[in-house]
Design an enzyme around this catalytic site. Structure first.
Site, mmCIF file in Angstrom:
data_model
loop_
_atom_site.group_PDB
_atom_site.id
_atom_site.type_symbol
_atom_site.label_atom_id
_atom_site.label_comp_id
_atom_site.label_asym_id
_atom_site.label_seq_id
_atom_site.Cartn_x
_atom_site.Cartn_y
_atom_site.Cartn_z
ATOM 1 N N LYS A 32 0.851 -1.200 0.000
ATOM 2 C CA LYS A 32 0.000 0.000 0.000
ATOM 3 C C LYS A 32 0.882 1.243 0.000
ATOM 4 O O LYS A 32 1.738 1.404 0.875
ATOM 5 C CB LYS A 32 -0.908 0.012 1.227
ATOM 6 C CG LYS A 32 -1.811 1.249 1.292
ATOM 7 C CD LYS A 32 -2.892 1.096 2.328
ATOM 8 C CE LYS A 32 -2.509 1.587 3.692
ATOM 9 N NZ LYS A 32 -2.464 3.047 3.816
ATOM 10 N N ASP A 59 -3.447 4.306 -2.019
ATOM 11 C CA ASP A 59 -4.455 4.725 -1.022
ATOM 12 C C ASP A 59 -4.491 6.250 -0.939
ATOM 13 O O ASP A 59 -3.944 6.843 -0.027
ATOM 14 C CB ASP A 59 -4.055 4.092 0.324
ATOM 15 C CG ASP A 59 -4.996 4.438 1.460
ATOM 16 O OD1 ASP A 59 -6.136 4.857 1.194
ATOM 17 O OD2 ASP A 59 -4.587 4.269 2.619
ATOM 18 N N LYS A 61 -7.537 7.992 -1.392
ATOM 19 C CA LYS A 61 -8.889 8.391 -0.936
ATOM 20 C C LYS A 61 -9.394 9.635 -1.671
ATOM 21 O O LYS A 61 -9.656 10.679 -1.061
ATOM 22 C CB LYS A 61 -8.895 8.639 0.573
ATOM 23 C CG LYS A 61 -8.495 7.420 1.401
ATOM 24 C CD LYS A 61 -8.660 7.674 2.889
ATOM 25 C CE LYS A 61 -8.256 6.512 3.735
ATOM 26 N NZ LYS A 61 -6.795 6.247 3.748
ATOM 27 N N ASP A 64 -13.693 14.445 -4.706
ATOM 28 C CA ASP A 64 -13.733 15.696 -5.476
ATOM 29 C C ASP A 64 -14.938 15.607 -6.412
ATOM 30 O O ASP A 64 -15.726 14.659 -6.328
ATOM 31 C CB ASP A 64 -12.404 15.856 -6.247
ATOM 32 C CG ASP A 64 -12.008 17.312 -6.429
ATOM 33 O OD1 ASP A 64 -12.889 18.107 -6.843
ATOM 34 O OD2 ASP A 64 -10.846 17.651 -6.166
ATOM 35 N N THR A 116 -12.394 5.598 10.450
ATOM 36 C CA THR A 116 -12.521 4.965 11.775
ATOM 37 C C THR A 116 -12.176 5.946 12.897
ATOM 38 O O THR A 116 -12.431 5.672 14.059
ATOM 39 C CB THR A 116 -11.636 3.708 11.891
ATOM 40 O OG1 THR A 116 -10.333 4.028 11.423
ATOM 41 C CG2 THR A 116 -12.197 2.557 11.077
ATOM 42 N N ARG A 207 3.062 -1.541 10.584
ATOM 43 C CA ARG A 207 4.170 -1.639 11.535
ATOM 44 C C ARG A 207 4.499 -3.042 12.038
ATOM 45 O O ARG A 207 5.680 -3.343 12.248
ATOM 46 C CB ARG A 207 3.912 -0.670 12.696
ATOM 47 C CG ARG A 207 4.097 0.778 12.264
ATOM 48 C CD ARG A 207 3.420 1.752 13.191
ATOM 49 N NE ARG A 207 1.961 1.651 13.093
ATOM 50 C CZ ARG A 207 1.118 2.407 13.780
ATOM 51 N NH1 ARG A 207 1.589 3.315 14.614
ATOM 52 N NH2 ARG A 207 -0.191 2.258 13.624
HETATM 53 O O1 C5P Z 1 0.979 0.194 11.022
HETATM 54 P P1 C5P Z 1 -0.465 -0.203 10.875
HETATM 55 O O2 C5P Z 1 -0.670 -1.692 10.692
HETATM 56 O O3 C5P Z 1 -1.327 0.359 11.978
HETATM 57 O O4 C5P Z 1 -0.899 0.501 9.501
HETATM 58 C C1 C5P Z 1 -2.201 0.411 9.022
HETATM 59 C C2 C5P Z 1 -2.345 1.138 7.731
HETATM 60 O O5 C5P Z 1 -3.731 1.152 7.390
HETATM 61 C C3 C5P Z 1 -1.899 2.600 7.768
HETATM 62 O O6 C5P Z 1 -1.407 2.930 6.472
HETATM 63 C C4 C5P Z 1 -3.170 3.339 8.081
HETATM 64 O O7 C5P Z 1 -3.187 4.649 7.564
HETATM 65 C C5 C5P Z 1 -4.211 2.490 7.353
HETATM 66 N N1 C5P Z 1 -5.570 2.586 7.895
HETATM 67 C C6 C5P Z 1 -5.885 2.292 9.211
HETATM 68 N N2 C5P Z 1 -7.171 2.382 9.654
HETATM 69 C C7 C5P Z 1 -8.117 2.779 8.818
HETATM 70 C C8 C5P Z 1 -7.830 3.084 7.480
HETATM 71 C C9 C5P Z 1 -6.513 2.969 7.052
HETATM 72 O O8 C5P Z 1 -5.021 1.919 9.997
HETATM 73 N N3 C5P Z 1 -9.352 2.830 9.240
#
Ligand code: C5P
Length: 230
Positions: A32, A59, A61, A64, A116, A207
């Protein structure tokens, strides 16, 4: 289809992102690229990932007017992305334009429903007097009607999305944590196996893989967990 893993590359620079991709290795086919990395590096990051035979979820989003979003979807396909997303709250005309552009250009378009980070009070502040769950269901149904292929959703929303939109609507689920990993700033998480059992088509993991001492082993462990779910 078994649940597929997408690793989120949330970095500022190209070399760090690509070094991470190499450390993760073949156990992750999808990556992503979000606003942080794309704003820093531009389309070249997508080209460099393609050169490594990776699939890309761009990603951005988009939100517009319909023509602008349709052109952005076309551009995402042109630079080599495989999957991109738009805000479902952009409305029916925008969603239809995005879906058509995606079909024409050969890129899968999914939608974001309610961020979220928004609760009922945040929704009320922008004039929406529905609960987050009601609004998620309404926007997922609208997106599907407009020809959008699926949604990004939390694991907790999977049951309602499946109920409203059926089994063929794609679900891409972030907020995933293997049982042994730190939750970081994620509050409501599911393990990869739980998300797979709940019917996620894709999980997005950042992460727990990119910050792991051994990213390849972390990705392999997640793949093994996904494969263990029938
Ligand atoms: O590091 P981590 O596993 O928390 O990363 C999750 C990824 O998913 C990040 O790029 C974050 O911006 C994205 N994301 C999220 N929750 C959402 C939508 C997107 O954690 N509701």
């Amino acid at each position: 289809m078994p649940t597929q893993l997408i690793t989120a590359l949330d970095f500022f620079d190209m070399e760090t992102a690509l070094a991470n991709v190499d450390r993760i290795g073949p156990d992750c086919a999808w990556h992503k690229v979000g606003k942080q990395l794309f704003t820093s590096c531009g389309p070249e990051i997508v080209a460099r990932l393609k050169a490594k035979n990776k699939k890309i979820f761009l990603d951005m989003k988009y939100h517009d007017i319909p023509n602008t979003v349709a052109q952005a979807v076309t551009a995402a396909a042109k630079i080599g992305a495989d999957l991109c997303n738009v805000h479902a709250s952009g409305g029916p005309a925008m969603l239809e334009a995005a879906a058509k552009a995606g079909r024409d250009a050969g890129i899968t378009v999914i939608a974001v429903t309610v961020l979220t980070s928004m609760d009922a009070a945040e929704l009320a502040a922008v004039g929406i007097n529905a609960s987050p769950a009601e609004q998620v269901a309404r926007l997922a149904e609208l997106a599907q009607k407009c020809g959008i292929a699926g949604v990004v959703c939390s694991a907790l929303e999977l049951p309602v999305i499946r109920k409203v939109c059926g089994p063929d609507f794609l679900t891409v689920v972030p907020g995933i944590r293997p049982a042994t990993a730190s939750k970081d700033d994620q509050k409501r998480v599911m393990t990869p196996a739980e998300a797979a059992a709940a019917g996620a088509d894709f999980i997005v993991v950042g992460r727990p893989i990119t910050k792991a001492e051994d990213p390849a082993a972390a990705a392999a462990a997640i793949q093994a967990e996904l494969a263990s779910v029938k």
